[in-house]
Design a protein around this motif. Structure first.
Motif, PDB file in Angstrom:
ATOM      1  N   ALA A  50     -83.137 -24.776 163.991  1.00  0.00           N
ATOM      2  CA  ALA A  50     -82.310 -23.571 163.893  1.00  0.00           C
ATOM      3  C   ALA A  50     -82.373 -22.923 162.515  1.00  0.00           C
ATOM      4  CB  ALA A  50     -80.865 -23.904 164.235  1.00  0.00           C
ATOM      5  N   LEU A  51     -83.092 -23.530 161.567  1.00  0.00           N
ATOM      6  CA  LEU A  51     -83.214 -22.908 160.247  1.00  0.00           C
ATOM      7  C   LEU A  51     -83.708 -21.470 160.389  1.00  0.00           C
ATOM      8  CD1 LEU A  51     -84.812 -25.854 158.227  1.00  0.00           C
ATOM      9  CD2 LEU A  51     -82.672 -24.700 157.660  1.00  0.00           C
ATOM     10  N   PRO A  52     -83.226 -20.538 159.536  1.00  0.00           N
ATOM     11  CA  PRO A  52     -82.455 -20.735 158.303  1.00  0.00           C
ATOM     12  C   PRO A  52     -80.939 -20.866 158.486  1.00  0.00           C
ATOM     13  CG  PRO A  52     -82.972 -18.430 158.560  1.00  0.00           C
ATOM     14  CD  PRO A  52     -83.646 -19.129 159.700  1.00  0.00           C
ATOM     15  N   ALA A  53     -80.462 -20.963 159.708  1.00  0.00           N
ATOM     16  CA  ALA A  53     -79.029 -21.212 159.915  1.00  0.00           C
ATOM     17  C   ALA A  53     -78.656 -22.570 159.309  1.00  0.00           C
ATOM     18  CB  ALA A  53     -78.706 -21.189 161.410  1.00  0.00           C
ATOM     19  N   PRO A  54     -77.412 -22.738 158.866  1.00  0.00           N
ATOM     20  CA  PRO A  54     -76.997 -23.966 158.164  1.00  0.00           C
ATOM     21  C   PRO A  54     -76.648 -25.125 159.090  1.00  0.00           C
ATOM     22  CG  PRO A  54     -75.156 -22.469 158.265  1.00  0.00           C
ATOM     23  CD  PRO A  54     -76.314 -21.744 158.907  1.00  0.00           C
ATOM     24  N   ASP A  55     -77.131 -25.104 160.332  1.00  0.00           N
ATOM     25  CA  ASP A  55     -76.725 -26.090 161.335  1.00  0.00           C
ATOM     26  C   ASP A  55     -76.952 -27.528 160.881  1.00  0.00           C
ATOM     27  OD1 ASP A  55     -76.742 -23.592 162.484  1.00  0.00           O
ATOM     28  OD2 ASP A  55     -77.409 -24.307 164.441  1.00  0.00           O
ATOM     29  N   ASN A  79     -77.022 -28.964 157.881  1.00  0.00           N
ATOM     30  CA  ASN A  79     -76.036 -29.445 156.914  1.00  0.00           C
ATOM     31  C   ASN A  79     -74.661 -29.610 157.547  1.00  0.00           C
ATOM     32  OD1 ASN A  79     -77.839 -29.589 154.745  1.00  0.00           O
ATOM     33  ND2 ASN A  79     -77.564 -27.431 154.260  1.00  0.00           N
ATOM     34  N   LEU A  80     -74.308 -28.708 158.448  1.00  0.00           N
ATOM     35  CA  LEU A  80     -73.019 -28.825 159.140  1.00  0.00           C
ATOM     36  C   LEU A  80     -72.953 -30.113 159.950  1.00  0.00           C
ATOM     37  CD1 LEU A  80     -72.558 -25.134 160.375  1.00  0.00           C
ATOM     38  CD2 LEU A  80     -71.318 -26.280 158.523  1.00  0.00           C
ATOM     39  N   CYS A  81     -74.067 -30.458 160.580  1.00  0.00           N
ATOM     40  CA  CYS A  81     -74.108 -31.705 161.349  1.00  0.00           C
ATOM     41  C   CYS A  81     -74.056 -32.926 160.440  1.00  0.00           C
ATOM     42  CB  CYS A  81     -75.381 -31.754 162.204  1.00  0.00           C
ATOM     43  SG  CYS A  81     -75.401 -30.565 163.572  1.00  0.00           S
ATOM     44  N   MET A  82     -74.791 -32.882 159.339  1.00  0.00           N
ATOM     45  CA  MET A  82     -74.829 -34.024 158.428  1.00  0.00           C
ATOM     46  C   MET A  82     -73.456 -34.337 157.841  1.00  0.00           C
ATOM     47  SD  MET A  82     -77.791 -35.549 158.198  1.00  0.00           S
ATOM     48  CE  MET A  82     -77.959 -36.337 156.592  1.00  0.00           C
ATOM     49  N   PHE A  83     -72.629 -33.310 157.637  1.00  0.00           N
ATOM     50  CA  PHE A  83     -71.290 -33.522 157.096  1.00  0.00           C
ATOM     51  C   PHE A  83     -70.446 -34.411 158.009  1.00  0.00           C
ATOM     52  CE2 PHE A  83     -71.655 -29.223 154.808  1.00  0.00           C
ATOM     53  CZ  PHE A  83     -72.093 -29.838 153.640  1.00  0.00           C
ATOM     54  N   ASN A  89     -72.605 -29.665 169.961  1.00  0.00           N
ATOM     55  CA  ASN A  89     -73.138 -30.803 169.206  1.00  0.00           C
ATOM     56  C   ASN A  89     -72.185 -31.229 168.092  1.00  0.00           C
ATOM     57  OD1 ASN A  89     -75.350 -30.743 170.878  1.00  0.00           O
ATOM     58  ND2 ASN A  89     -76.669 -29.662 169.433  1.00  0.00           N
ATOM     59  N   LEU A  90     -71.566 -30.274 167.430  1.00  0.00           N
ATOM     60  CA  LEU A  90     -70.577 -30.619 166.400  1.00  0.00           C
ATOM     61  C   LEU A  90     -69.372 -31.313 167.020  1.00  0.00           C
ATOM     62  CD1 LEU A  90     -70.567 -27.416 164.136  1.00  0.00           C
ATOM     63  CD2 LEU A  90     -71.597 -29.640 163.624  1.00  0.00           C
ATOM     64  N   LEU A 113     -79.889 -33.621 165.245  1.00  0.00           N
ATOM     65  CA  LEU A 113     -80.375 -33.200 163.926  1.00  0.00           C
ATOM     66  C   LEU A 113     -81.728 -32.508 164.014  1.00  0.00           C
ATOM     67  CD1 LEU A 113     -79.312 -36.237 161.699  1.00  0.00           C
ATOM     68  CD2 LEU A 113     -78.283 -33.957 161.789  1.00  0.00           C
ATOM     69  N   VAL A 114     -82.589 -32.972 164.903  1.00  0.00           N
ATOM     70  CA  VAL A 114     -83.888 -32.311 165.071  1.00  0.00           C
ATOM     71  C   VAL A 114     -83.675 -30.898 165.606  1.00  0.00           C
ATOM     72  CG1 VAL A 114     -86.103 -32.354 166.270  1.00  0.00           C
ATOM     73  CG2 VAL A 114     -85.144 -34.476 165.362  1.00  0.00           C
TER      74      VAL A 114
END
Length: 229
Positions: A78-83, A85-89, A49-50, A72-73
């Motif tokens: 996947a929380l609490p993994a930081p996925d 925020n990584l996608c939003m960047f 996805n990234l 994004l959904v």
């Protein structure tokens, strides 16, 4: 939590590893996002996805808002993994200021700050965004339980109900399931209300936390003595 997913098909892994910046793989990666929505597959790959989001940066004319929304959904799940925020960047700032990305960012903020009642209220107003991804509600409930277990040894039934958005007989069944499978129990509180007792862990019961010194092998300590002397 995420971890029960099947492995990504080898073809997708190879595409990401061998051609991460080749725009020709865009259709394959988009198809794989759709595949992640199938109940029968239950696949998920942050790397794939990234990779797709990075390619959209180089090919803005081919950017698909619906695909990004689904990514994004899945990342929220996947929380609490930081996925998330990584996608939003990797999403252009101008898009982040538009819907549905504003709503998804709000939902993520509520979850990350454990404002579960506000999260479920907002989620209920945006079911059209979230319900296209199977398993979303259960994934968020699992995350909420994870957060509660970091803080509470015992919690009022009502706090649990608000955190997972379940009440009444459905909540009874939910608690019974965790009593059988995850070591939960029930007891009466001081005011006569029901308390849900969660298993002890290193976060809600620090006594269980191992001292770093306790985990150092004796052989390693012995080797340090000549160096320190």
């Amino acid at each position: 939590m995420p971890g029960l997913m099947q492995q990504v098909p080898i073809s997708v892994e190879h595409l990401v590893q061998l051609n991460p910046y080749n725009p020709d793989i865009l259709p394959d990666l988009e198809s794989y996002v759709q595949e992640q929505l199938l109940v029968s597959q239950q696949t998920y790959s942050l790397d794939a996805n990234l990779c797709l989001l990075r390619l959209y940066q180089f090919e803005p004319a081919r950017l698909n808002v619906h695909v990004i929304t689904r990514i994004l959904v899945k990342a929220l799940m996947a929380l609490p993994a930081p996925d998330f925020n990584l996608c939003m960047f990797l999403i252009p700032e101008r898009l982040q200021m538009e819907e549905p990305f504003l709503t998804l960012a709000t939902l993520a903020h509520f979850l990350e700050t454990a404002r579960f009642r506000e999260f479920w209220d907002e989620a209920n107003r945006n079911r059209d965004i979230l319900e296209v991804v199977p398993g979303f509600e259960q994934a968020i409930q699992d995350y909420a339980i994870h957060v509660l277990s970091l803080t509470y040894q015992k919690l009022p039934r009502q706090i649990l109900a608000e955190a997972i958005n379940v009440e009444g007989l459905s909540l009874d069944k939910y608690i019974e399931h965790h009593q059988v499978n995850n070591g939960w129990s029930l007891e009466k509180g001081h005011g006569g209300g029901q308390l849900v007792v969660l298993p002890l862990n290193e976060d809600n019961h620090p006594v269980l936390r191992k001292n770093a010194a306790d985990s150092i092998p004796l052989e390693l300590v012995a080797k340090l003595f000549p160096v320190l002397s």
